[in-house]
Design a protein around this motif. Structure first.
Motif, mmCIF file in Angstrom:
data_model
loop_
_atom_site.group_PDB
_atom_site.id
_atom_site.type_symbol
_atom_site.label_atom_id
_atom_site.label_comp_id
_atom_site.label_asym_id
_atom_site.label_seq_id
_atom_site.Cartn_x
_atom_site.Cartn_y
_atom_site.Cartn_z
ATOM 1 N N VAL A 110 -35.077 -12.669 -35.620
ATOM 2 C CA VAL A 110 -34.592 -13.802 -34.586
ATOM 3 C C VAL A 110 -34.053 -13.046 -33.198
ATOM 4 O O VAL A 110 -34.212 -13.662 -32.263
ATOM 5 C CB VAL A 110 -33.263 -14.256 -35.335
ATOM 6 C CG1 VAL A 110 -32.233 -15.332 -34.414
ATOM 7 C CG2 VAL A 110 -33.613 -15.130 -36.439
ATOM 8 N N THR A 111 -33.598 -11.743 -33.246
ATOM 9 C CA THR A 111 -33.300 -11.083 -31.988
ATOM 10 C C THR A 111 -34.332 -10.879 -31.041
ATOM 11 O O THR A 111 -34.333 -11.336 -29.796
ATOM 12 C CB THR A 111 -32.585 -9.704 -32.513
ATOM 13 O OG1 THR A 111 -31.774 -9.770 -33.415
ATOM 14 C CG2 THR A 111 -31.998 -8.963 -31.156
ATOM 15 N N SER A 112 -35.441 -10.509 -31.522
ATOM 16 C CA SER A 112 -36.531 -10.506 -30.853
ATOM 17 C C SER A 112 -37.048 -11.937 -30.207
ATOM 18 O O SER A 112 -37.472 -11.722 -28.886
ATOM 19 C CB SER A 112 -37.717 -9.914 -31.688
ATOM 20 O OG SER A 112 -38.940 -9.958 -31.244
ATOM 21 N N LEU A 113 -36.862 -12.830 -30.764
ATOM 22 C CA LEU A 113 -37.208 -14.011 -30.476
ATOM 23 C C LEU A 113 -36.424 -14.604 -29.343
ATOM 24 O O LEU A 113 -36.812 -14.973 -28.249
ATOM 25 C CB LEU A 113 -37.448 -15.278 -31.718
ATOM 26 C CG LEU A 113 -37.774 -16.572 -31.452
ATOM 27 C CD1 LEU A 113 -39.003 -16.736 -30.808
ATOM 28 C CD2 LEU A 113 -37.611 -17.585 -32.622
ATOM 29 N N LEU A 114 -34.940 -14.546 -29.660
ATOM 30 C CA LEU A 114 -34.000 -15.026 -28.743
ATOM 31 C C LEU A 114 -34.311 -14.172 -27.586
ATOM 32 O O LEU A 114 -33.830 -14.493 -26.327
ATOM 33 C CB LEU A 114 -32.641 -15.150 -29.079
ATOM 34 C CG LEU A 114 -32.338 -16.220 -30.154
ATOM 35 C CD1 LEU A 114 -31.078 -16.148 -30.631
ATOM 36 C CD2 LEU A 114 -32.680 -17.552 -29.568
ATOM 37 N N GLN A 115 -34.326 -12.877 -27.466
ATOM 38 C CA GLN A 115 -34.520 -11.728 -26.314
ATOM 39 C C GLN A 115 -35.746 -12.278 -25.469
ATOM 40 O O GLN A 115 -35.544 -12.388 -24.224
ATOM 41 C CB GLN A 115 -34.886 -10.488 -26.733
ATOM 42 C CG GLN A 115 -33.510 -9.636 -27.302
ATOM 43 C CD GLN A 115 -32.455 -9.797 -26.196
ATOM 44 O OE1 GLN A 115 -32.553 -9.356 -25.236
ATOM 45 N NE2 GLN A 115 -31.110 -10.335 -26.635
ATOM 46 N N ARG A 116 -36.559 -12.641 -26.248
ATOM 47 C CA ARG A 116 -37.968 -13.219 -25.281
ATOM 48 C C ARG A 116 -37.751 -14.360 -24.664
ATOM 49 O O ARG A 116 -37.921 -14.625 -23.387
ATOM 50 C CB ARG A 116 -39.027 -13.447 -26.265
ATOM 51 C CG ARG A 116 -40.290 -13.785 -25.889
ATOM 52 C CD ARG A 116 -41.408 -13.840 -26.819
ATOM 53 N NE ARG A 116 -42.476 -14.574 -26.478
ATOM 54 C CZ ARG A 116 -43.732 -13.868 -25.922
ATOM 55 N NH1 ARG A 116 -43.586 -12.584 -26.065
ATOM 56 N NH2 ARG A 116 -44.558 -14.492 -25.452
ATOM 57 N N ASP A 117 -37.034 -15.169 -25.420
ATOM 58 C CA ASP A 117 -36.777 -16.566 -24.605
ATOM 59 C C ASP A 117 -35.641 -16.561 -23.646
ATOM 60 O O ASP A 117 -35.608 -17.015 -22.496
ATOM 61 C CB ASP A 117 -36.075 -17.698 -25.737
ATOM 62 C CG ASP A 117 -35.966 -18.990 -25.339
ATOM 63 O OD1 ASP A 117 -36.621 -19.659 -25.136
ATOM 64 O OD2 ASP A 117 -34.660 -19.331 -25.193
#
Lengths: 169, 149
Positions: B41-48
């Protein structure tokens, strides 16, 4: 009231983060700018003296949370969803291919405002559980548990999560 | 998935955000479903998050608005202070006259007690009026909330 040069420095460093936080809470609608500006205004007119830059940023995040909560209670969080221009993305740990297919905004929109706040503060801004508790006005233990549930909700809200876990493993 | 959050989650999130999830983390992530989900989730939100261009306008504009708000607030506080001063002055004058005049006129203690009770009876409504004035002034001087323009 903090001095002007310091305000400009803090603003330059964190205004994008604050705006993104507002957008994650209420969606990318026309009210995002109003809420963010109001939060910065309150920082200048109401923040206590002697706060560090990190504390000033937390103060703005707390104010945003409070403003959005008030708007939400009054039923005033409305408006059209606006498409947002995306810049070039940076490579991350994994999931680049999968992330392209995921609409984070839609996943966040399916959650309650508190859940959005918790997930964004923890995983997008990297705040600790203690800081999240201070910003959202709940106890640290509650923040931990609610964040865990919010994350589960976020994951289940993302369509094709099974594909996500399949590709990352 | 675990039914409780892992106590190392904050460290995992910090490691993913720093872009260096190396060291002992891969072994922990392999064995902890909760932290693996947190990392994803962190990786995904960082990307977003990094993909979103966000702006809120110039800092000069916000500074100018804040200056106006602070100035207006100061003016209202001065006005409130003036009103409170007038009311307090009137009250003080009344009480002084109620206490001093009977002594000069050498009236009896009974008479003075009557006057005092009368003045106390007037003091309460006066205090209520003062409180009402303060409430009205503070309501008028409040900063309008977002969406109340």
């Amino acid at each position: 009231m903090i001095d002007r040069s310091r305000f400009e420095s803090v603003y330059r460093e964190t205004s994008s983060d604050v705006t993104r936080y507002v957008g994650s809470l209420i969606g990318w609608c026309s009210q995002v700018e109003d809420v963010a500006q109001e939060a910065w205004l309150r920082l200048l007119t109401s923040a206590p003296d002697g706060l560090s830059d990190r504390q000033l940023k937390s103060y703005v995040f707390t104010t945003v949370t409070n403003i959005v909560r008030d708007l939400w209670r009054r039923g005033a969080v409305t408006g059209e969803w606006m498409p947002l221009d995306r810049e070039e993305t940076i490579p991350t740990v994994s999931m680049e291919a999968v992330a392209e297919k995921i609409d984070v905004s839609k996943a966040l929109a399916s959650m309650s405002i508190m859940q959005r706040s918790l997930v964004w503060l923890a995983y997008a801004e990297g705040y600790s559980h203690r800081e999240i508790a201070e910003i959202t006005g709940i106890r640290e233990k509650s923040a931990k548990v609610l964040l865990f549930r919010a994350r589960q909700k976020f994951i289940s809200s993302i369509q094709g999560y099974s594909a996500l876990t399949g590709s990352s493993s | 998935m675990k039914t409780m959050p892992c106590c190392r989650e904050e460290e995992v999130v910090a490691a993913v955000m720093s872009g260096r999830p190396d060291g002992a983390w891969p072994a922990h992530l392999a064995s902890c479903e909760s932290c693996r989900a947190a990392a994803e989730v962190t990786s995904l939100l960082q990307r977003d998050r990094t993909g979103k261009a966000a702006g809120v306008g110039s800092s000069h504009m916000i500074w100018a608005r804040a200056t106006l708000v602070v100035r207006a607030r100061r003016r209202r506080a001065q006005r409130l202070g003036r009103i409170a001063g007038i009311v307090c002055g009137a009250l003080a004058g009344y009480l002084t006259s109620a206490l001093v005049l009977p002594a000069e006129m050498k009236v009896s203690l009974d008479r003075m007690a009557v006057l005092l009770s009368h003045s106390l009876a007037l003091l309460l409504p006066a205090a209520a009026i003062l409180a009402a004035v303060a409430l009205i002034v503070s309501w008028v001087s409040r900063t309008p909330a977002v969406g109340e323009h």
